[in-house]
Design an enzyme around this catalytic site. Structure first.
Site, PDB file in Angstrom:
ATOM      1  N   HIS A  18       8.725  -8.120   3.165  1.00  0.00           N
ATOM      2  CA  HIS A  18       7.741  -8.223   4.258  1.00  0.00           C
ATOM      3  C   HIS A  18       8.346  -9.180   5.270  1.00  0.00           C
ATOM      4  O   HIS A  18       8.588 -10.349   4.941  1.00  0.00           O
ATOM      5  CB  HIS A  18       6.413  -8.783   3.753  1.00  0.00           C
ATOM      6  CG  HIS A  18       5.809  -7.943   2.668  1.00  0.00           C
ATOM      7  ND1 HIS A  18       4.833  -6.998   2.915  1.00  0.00           N
ATOM      8  CD2 HIS A  18       6.055  -7.893   1.334  1.00  0.00           C
ATOM      9  CE1 HIS A  18       4.502  -6.413   1.771  1.00  0.00           C
ATOM     10  NE2 HIS A  18       5.231  -6.936   0.805  1.00  0.00           N
ATOM     11  N   ASP A  45      10.558  -9.485  -1.618  1.00  0.00           N
ATOM     12  CA  ASP A  45       9.135  -9.503  -1.249  1.00  0.00           C
ATOM     13  C   ASP A  45       8.857 -10.451  -0.077  1.00  0.00           C
ATOM     14  O   ASP A  45       8.802  -9.994   1.071  1.00  0.00           O
ATOM     15  CB  ASP A  45       8.268  -9.852  -2.467  1.00  0.00           C
ATOM     16  CG  ASP A  45       6.854  -9.292  -2.385  1.00  0.00           C
ATOM     17  OD1 ASP A  45       6.576  -8.497  -1.480  1.00  0.00           O
ATOM     18  OD2 ASP A  45       6.029  -9.642  -3.248  1.00  0.00           O
ATOM     19  N   ASP A  46       8.664 -11.736  -0.352  1.00  0.00           N
ATOM     20  CA  ASP A  46       8.366 -12.731   0.696  1.00  0.00           C
ATOM     21  C   ASP A  46       9.249 -13.954   0.441  1.00  0.00           C
ATOM     22  O   ASP A  46       8.784 -14.994  -0.045  1.00  0.00           O
ATOM     23  CB  ASP A  46       6.886 -13.121   0.647  1.00  0.00           C
ATOM     24  CG  ASP A  46       5.986 -11.920   0.848  1.00  0.00           C
ATOM     25  OD1 ASP A  46       5.844 -11.473   2.010  1.00  0.00           O
ATOM     26  OD2 ASP A  46       5.460 -11.395  -0.156  1.00  0.00           O
ATOM     27  N   GLU A  91       0.863  -4.141  -8.939  1.00  0.00           N
ATOM     28  CA  GLU A  91       1.376  -5.520  -8.847  1.00  0.00           C
ATOM     29  C   GLU A  91       0.442  -6.388  -9.698  1.00  0.00           C
ATOM     30  O   GLU A  91       0.848  -6.936 -10.715  1.00  0.00           O
ATOM     31  CB  GLU A  91       1.398  -5.987  -7.391  1.00  0.00           C
ATOM     32  CG  GLU A  91       1.864  -7.433  -7.223  1.00  0.00           C
ATOM     33  CD  GLU A  91       1.813  -7.921  -5.767  1.00  0.00           C
ATOM     34  OE1 GLU A  91       1.176  -7.257  -4.923  1.00  0.00           O
ATOM     35  OE2 GLU A  91       2.398  -8.996  -5.496  1.00  0.00           O
TER      36      GLU A  91
HETATM   37  N1  ADE Z   1       1.946  -8.784   1.610  1.00  0.00           N
HETATM   38  C1  ADE Z   1       3.000  -9.609   1.580  1.00  0.00           C
HETATM   39  N2  ADE Z   1       3.406  -9.767   0.312  1.00  0.00           N
HETATM   40  C2  ADE Z   1       2.602  -9.014  -0.470  1.00  0.00           C
HETATM   41  C3  ADE Z   1       2.536  -8.757  -1.857  1.00  0.00           C
HETATM   42  N3  ADE Z   1       3.369  -9.325  -2.730  1.00  0.00           N
HETATM   43  N4  ADE Z   1       1.565  -7.940  -2.299  1.00  0.00           N
HETATM   44  C4  ADE Z   1       0.710  -7.377  -1.450  1.00  0.00           C
HETATM   45  N5  ADE Z   1       0.739  -7.591  -0.134  1.00  0.00           N
HETATM   46  C5  ADE Z   1       1.685  -8.395   0.361  1.00  0.00           C
HETATM   47 ZN    ZN Z   2       5.211  -6.754  -1.222  1.00  0.00          ZN
END
Ligand code: ADE
Ligand code: ZN
Length: 348
Positions: free
Chosen positions: A29, A288-289, A210
């Site tokens: 993201h 992911d982030d 998730e």
């Molecule tokens: N938006 C950013 N990271 C996310 C994640 N791990 N799960 C769901 N939405 C997200």
């Molecule tokens: Zn994600």
């Protein structure tokens, strides 16, 4: 399953191999790559107030108990983004880090509703991100494309409005995804808007499994008709689902450090990546982030391999899966697969 040979690499050379091997990142993201330093710089240049007095104070707030506790801080961080240059600079910073980790291809998520709700125009978001992707091709040797994500805590009507606003920029993103708070927002909620995106010829992916149950993964496959599942780690709870994912070669974009930081697994050593690979699933490793979860691509590989005891053959499989699971054409997949084999051969 694609397999050229058994790779024999000395254990002490594995970390260097993990760093050096070419790889694709399919679950990043872009708002989650915004480092605290950049948040402060953008807050200052855009005169946006943030409720933290220093980079250190902001970073120390990154202790999460579940997905929602992270999302609250993640959306607050994204509020500093205002101009096309901000979006370009954020994506450029990510792409520089990706290049340093030998990511040769990236498919990048963005959350336009986080910005349009604050009055930022869709064109500012997409043009800024797209500019960074275009520049990265020549300057960094990274081939990057964009995937627009709908926020699942909002309504399907709002997703349709977002799609409408993005229509003038259809040539600048390759697909759509579904992210944000999973529990209580099943894929079925977005059946119509995904059907419309399918008609438009866009690629389809969705976060599922998730924190949510295997039923959400089934619905993402059968109702939304997605081509990849983002995360999907809860799938191991359902034997029939595991068979389906293996048989149809549906890739899972797994994010180990994210799963650790959001308490999906108590420890990295307990992560089920090995189980997914052993079951023949097309699992991949992603960040992911990364600004929030303590690591970009190579850090995810290094920490996960150290904690779970995966070896060179798994490394090759994960990198190969990342290219096979990507939305690039067959000829380019072949070129990346050859580059991967040449890298491994040099380590034997
Ligand atoms: N938006 C950013 N990271 C996310 C994640 N791990 N799960 C769901 N939405 C997200
Ligand atoms: Zn994600």
């Amino acid at each position: 399953m694609a397999k050229t040979k058994d790779w024999n690499v000395a254990a002490e050379r594995l970390p260097e191999l993990l760093r050096r091997m070419p790889k694709a990142e399919l679950h990043i993201h872009i708002e989650g790559s915004l480092e605290p330093e950049l948040i402060f710089a953008m807050a200052a240049r855009n005169r946006v107030a943030i409720p933290y007095s220093s980079v250190e104070e902001l970073r120390s707030a990154y202790a999460f108990s579940n997905l929602q506790s992270f999302l609250d801080i993640y959306y607050a961080g994204a509020s500093v983004l205002q101009t096309e240059a901000d979006f370009r600079d954020m994506a450029w910073a990510y792409l520089e880090r990706a290049a340093a980790d030998n990511v040769v291809h990236a498919e990048i998520f963005f959350d336009p509703q986080t910005h349009t709700v604050r009055g930022v125009d869709m064109g500012i978001v997409i043009n800024g991100l797209h500019r960074a992707c275009t520049e990265a091709r020549d300057a960094l040797g990274v081939d990057a494309s964009l995937i627009l994500c709908f926020l699942r805590h909002l309504s399907e009507q709002e997703a349709f409005e977002t799609l409408e606003a993005a229509m003038p920029y259809l040539g600048k993103f390759i697909g759509v995804g579904l992210d944000s708070s999973e529990l209580g927002h099943p894929p079925e909620k977005f059946a119509k808007v995904f059907a419309r995106c399918r008609e438009l010829g866009l690629h389809l992916v969705a976060h599922a499994g998730e924190e949510g149950p295997p039923a959400y993964v089934w619905a993402a496959l059968d109702v939304l008709k997605v081509e990849r599942i983002d995360h999907g780690v809860q799938s191991t709870k359902d034997t029939a689902l595991m068979k389906r994912l293996a048989q149809d070669r549906i890739p899972l974009t797994v994010c180990p450090l994210s799963n650790l930081k959001l308490c999906v697994f108590p420890q990295l050593a307990q992560h089920n990546l090995r189980e997914l690979l052993d079951a023949g699933l097309v699992a991949t490793v992603n960040s992911d982030d990364p600004a929030y979860f303590g690591g970009y691509m190579n850090e995810n590989f290094l920490q996960t391999f150290a904690a779970t005891g995966l070896g060179a053959q798994h490394a090759w499989q994960l990198a190969r899966n990342s290219f096979d699971a990507s939305f690039i054409d067959a000829a380019q997949k072949r070129r990346y697969a050859d580059l991967l084999d040449a890298t491994f051969a040099a380590f034997e």
